[in-house]
Design an enzyme around this catalytic site. Structure first.
Site, PDB file in Angstrom:
ATOM      1  N   ASN A 118     -39.170 -14.626  19.828  1.00 29.60           N
ATOM      2  CA  ASN A 118     -39.139 -14.328  21.263  1.00 29.60           C
ATOM      3  C   ASN A 118     -37.815 -14.792  21.848  1.00 29.60           C
ATOM      4  O   ASN A 118     -37.132 -15.643  21.268  1.00 29.60           O
ATOM      5  CB  ASN A 118     -40.296 -15.022  21.989  1.00 29.60           C
ATOM      6  CG  ASN A 118     -40.694 -14.283  23.257  1.00 29.60           C
ATOM      7  OD1 ASN A 118     -39.975 -13.402  23.729  1.00 29.60           O
ATOM      8  ND2 ASN A 118     -41.836 -14.647  23.810  1.00 29.60           N
ATOM      9  N   HIS A 119     -37.443 -14.210  22.978  1.00 31.33           N
ATOM     10  CA  HIS A 119     -36.263 -14.641  23.714  1.00 31.33           C
ATOM     11  C   HIS A 119     -36.652 -15.761  24.675  1.00 31.33           C
ATOM     12  O   HIS A 119     -37.714 -15.713  25.304  1.00 31.33           O
ATOM     13  CB  HIS A 119     -35.670 -13.474  24.516  1.00 31.33           C
ATOM     14  CG  HIS A 119     -35.031 -12.429  23.667  1.00 31.33           C
ATOM     15  ND1 HIS A 119     -33.726 -12.495  23.256  1.00 31.33           N
ATOM     16  CD2 HIS A 119     -35.533 -11.291  23.136  1.00 31.33           C
ATOM     17  CE1 HIS A 119     -33.444 -11.432  22.519  1.00 31.33           C
ATOM     18  NE2 HIS A 119     -34.527 -10.682  22.433  1.00 31.33           N
ATOM     19  N   THR A 120     -35.782 -16.745  24.810  1.00 30.60           N
ATOM     20  CA  THR A 120     -35.984 -17.748  25.848  1.00 30.60           C
ATOM     21  C   THR A 120     -35.279 -17.288  27.116  1.00 30.60           C
ATOM     22  O   THR A 120     -34.385 -16.446  27.079  1.00 30.60           O
ATOM     23  CB  THR A 120     -35.437 -19.110  25.406  1.00 30.60           C
ATOM     24  OG1 THR A 120     -34.043 -18.980  25.099  1.00 30.60           O
ATOM     25  CG2 THR A 120     -36.170 -19.610  24.178  1.00 30.60           C
ATOM     26  N   LEU A 133     -33.188 -17.871  20.660  1.00 30.94           N
ATOM     27  CA  LEU A 133     -34.482 -17.319  20.273  1.00 30.94           C
ATOM     28  C   LEU A 133     -35.417 -18.447  19.859  1.00 30.94           C
ATOM     29  O   LEU A 133     -34.983 -19.509  19.427  1.00 30.94           O
ATOM     30  CB  LEU A 133     -34.326 -16.336  19.114  1.00 30.94           C
ATOM     31  CG  LEU A 133     -33.453 -15.106  19.355  1.00 30.94           C
ATOM     32  CD1 LEU A 133     -33.360 -14.284  18.076  1.00 30.94           C
ATOM     33  CD2 LEU A 133     -33.996 -14.262  20.496  1.00 30.94           C
TER      34      LEU A 133
END
Length: 548
Positions: A118-120, A133
């Protein structure tokens, strides 16, 4: 078997990949095998029998393992780490990225996205695509049907025998046997009969009451009145450990010594088995005492008796009559720990550390602390040698498996940091490593679990819980493993060490009882059990380094 198709129609098989090995020409099959060999040699991929990887798919994984008869169809896009069991399908235009583990017979429809990363977006002043990530990973159990146009997000566990309807967006764990659909996905109905709750307050309390009621029966089935000895299972040989496991079970469930014999009889017998020269305890029937000049300080097989006999005596209100004399000066301890097989047998190395730390503990209690600096030297070596990638010791297996590393960590940390109440180094890395390991379906699918592997996950997570790191994931894992553990219990017989084996025994029962407490405590429910391990698998410190 169908007739081979014309070479001009080979492109069709890239999309209908399940037909490839039945319909492709011998030349096309040979070309596919050459392609797989090149991928194995150049990228280190591990590919089972009769797999298929379409040349029209984009396969850019850092690590890839496909079980037998698994395939990747045209248009699929793969990156990261993918591990599959047998008979898995990744159909056309499916996206599988990040860290993903599939069990056996997982069938994935076209245009599905399984995104194990996931992207932060914590920094509002930095564009999202420039931020780091995160990777929690996705695990999917056995016999799972995933429809087309499904999206599964990072951190999700999909249980065995479940079905995900077409178009679903899965943001939370899917229970085993559930059929889910919608955005966000929700339970529609059960594919299997509705499961009976076995966790939560009611399930834990019912289990604990039943186990206490049946404790004497569990012990009786393994007790031989003629010899006055316990066996692990009714057909097994008499062993030292079986006597100690009986003491631990009775303490957990009955709060007393096993009722089959007077407590003092059991104390006297355990104390009599210690060799006064070495301080070690041999196996029953051994004619020779333990070797006082063993090059590794002690025989690893017999070394566990330091733990099992020492803590059984402790639970009975007694202790060893003699010091454990294999503990020598700090220099020899360091030489010996350096010589342990950390690279390829971290469990064996951790086993050695556990015995040394426990021997020091019991010697200190008897007023025999040994040469100054011995235990401090062991702590110093462990603290400075912890791998910054994992927070542990040892190396992953060639296939990336973390079994040796995690199991060795439990043993080494149990006998040192946990036993003496010392904070472990790099606790957040430990949590990351344990959570990654627990996603391996080869070990943690319910019917493949054994007490050692689950304990060696539960204890490090319990030991590091104060960090607050990834608490939600730790809690979800603990809930799942707790549900599995309660399901392994067999009325009036206890637990098998290996969940799928038919014969419960004392070792399995003692270990699973400790596991259940640890998992229940991680979920805030341990008070419902009415017991807490105080022996070998005790969670709380037995001593401090400052004193006895």
């Amino acid at each position: 078997m169908s007739e081979p198709i014309a070479p001009g129609h080979l492109r069709d098989l890239n999309y209908s990949a399940w037909q490839f090995w039945d319909q492709a020409s011998p030349a096309d099959q040979d070309e596919q095998l050459r392609r797989q060999k090149d991928l194995a040699e150049q990228r280190g991929y591990l590919l089972g029998d009769r797999c298929f990887i379409s040349p029209l798919a984009s396969v850019a994984d850092d690590e890839l393992r496909l079980g037998d008869r698994s395939y990747i169809a045209a248009g699929a896009y793969l990156t990261g780490e993918l591990y599959t069991g047998r008979d898995c399908t990744i159909n056309p235009y499916t996206v599988v990225r990040g860290k993903v583990v599939l069990g056996d017979a997982v069938r994935i429809g076209a245009h599905t996205s399984i995104l194990g990363f996931n992207h932060t977006m914590a920094d509002p002043d930095t564009e999202v695509f420039r931020q780091p990530l995160t990777v929690k990973g996705i695990t999917v159990g056995d016999d799972v049907w995933i429809g087309s146009h499904v999206v599964i997000l990072d951190g999700v566990h999909v249980g065995d025998r479940s079905v995900i309807a077409a178009g679903a967006v899965v943001t939370k764990d899917v229970p085993a046997g559930a059929i889910v659909g919608g955005n966000p996905a929700r339970l529609l109905r059960w594919r299997i009969p509705t499961p009976t709750p076995t966790h939560g307050s009611d399930g834990l309390a019912v289990f604990a009451d039943r186990a206490r009621e049946q404790a004497e029966s569990i012990l009786d089935r393994c007790f031989d009145a003629d010899s006055g000895l316990f066996r692990d299972t009714p057909q097994a040989a008499f062993t030292v450990r079986a006597q100690c496991d009986a003491v631990e079970i009775a303490d957990l469930l009955l709060g007393q010594a096993p009722p089959q014999l007077p407590a003092q009889t059991q104390i006297d017998r355990l104390r009599s088995w210690q060799d006064p020269t070495t301080g070690l305890v041999g196996e029953l029937g051994d004619e020779q005492p333990p070797d006082p000049d063993h090059p590794d300080l002690f025989d690893h097989h017999l070394g566990y008796h330091v733990l099992s006999v020492g803590y059984a005596l402790d639970l009975l209100g007694s202790d060893f009559p003699h010091p454990i004399r294999v503990i020598t000066d700090p220099g020899r301890i360091i030489t010996a720990v350096e010589a342990q097989p950390w690279a390829d047998n971290a469990w064996g190395a951790g086993h050695w550390v556990d015995i040394v730390g426990t021997a020091v503990h019991f010697n200190r209690r008897r007023g025999h602390p040994g040469p100054p600096g011995t235990i401090e030297a062991l702590f110093g070596w462990l603290t400075t040698r912890a791998d910054p990638r994992t927070g542990m010791w040892g190396e992953p297996a060639p296939d990336g498996g973390l079994l040796q590393v995690v199991n060795g960590y439990y043993r080494a940390s149990r006998g040192t940091y946990a036993q003496f109440g010392v904070p472990v180094p790099q606790p957040e890395k430990v949590i990351d490593t344990v959570l990654a390991h627990a996603r391996d379906p080869r070990l943690f699918r319910p019917d493949r679990q054994n007490a050692c592997n689950v304990l060696d996950v539960a204890h490090p997570l319990w030991l590091t819980q104060a960090t607050g790191h990834r608490t939600d994931e730790v809690t979800r894992l603990a809930e799942r493993l707790l549900r599995d553990a309660l399901g392994h219990y067999r009325n009036a017989e206890g637990f098998s060490f290996q969940a799928a084996r038919p014969t419960p025994g004392l070792q399995g029962t003692e270990m699973w009882l400790a596991i259940i407490w640890l998992l229940a405590d991680l979920t805030g429910q341990s008070s419902l059990l009415g017991y807490r391990p105080r022996g070998v698998h005790r969670p709380h410190p037995a001593a401090t380094l400052r004193g006895r």
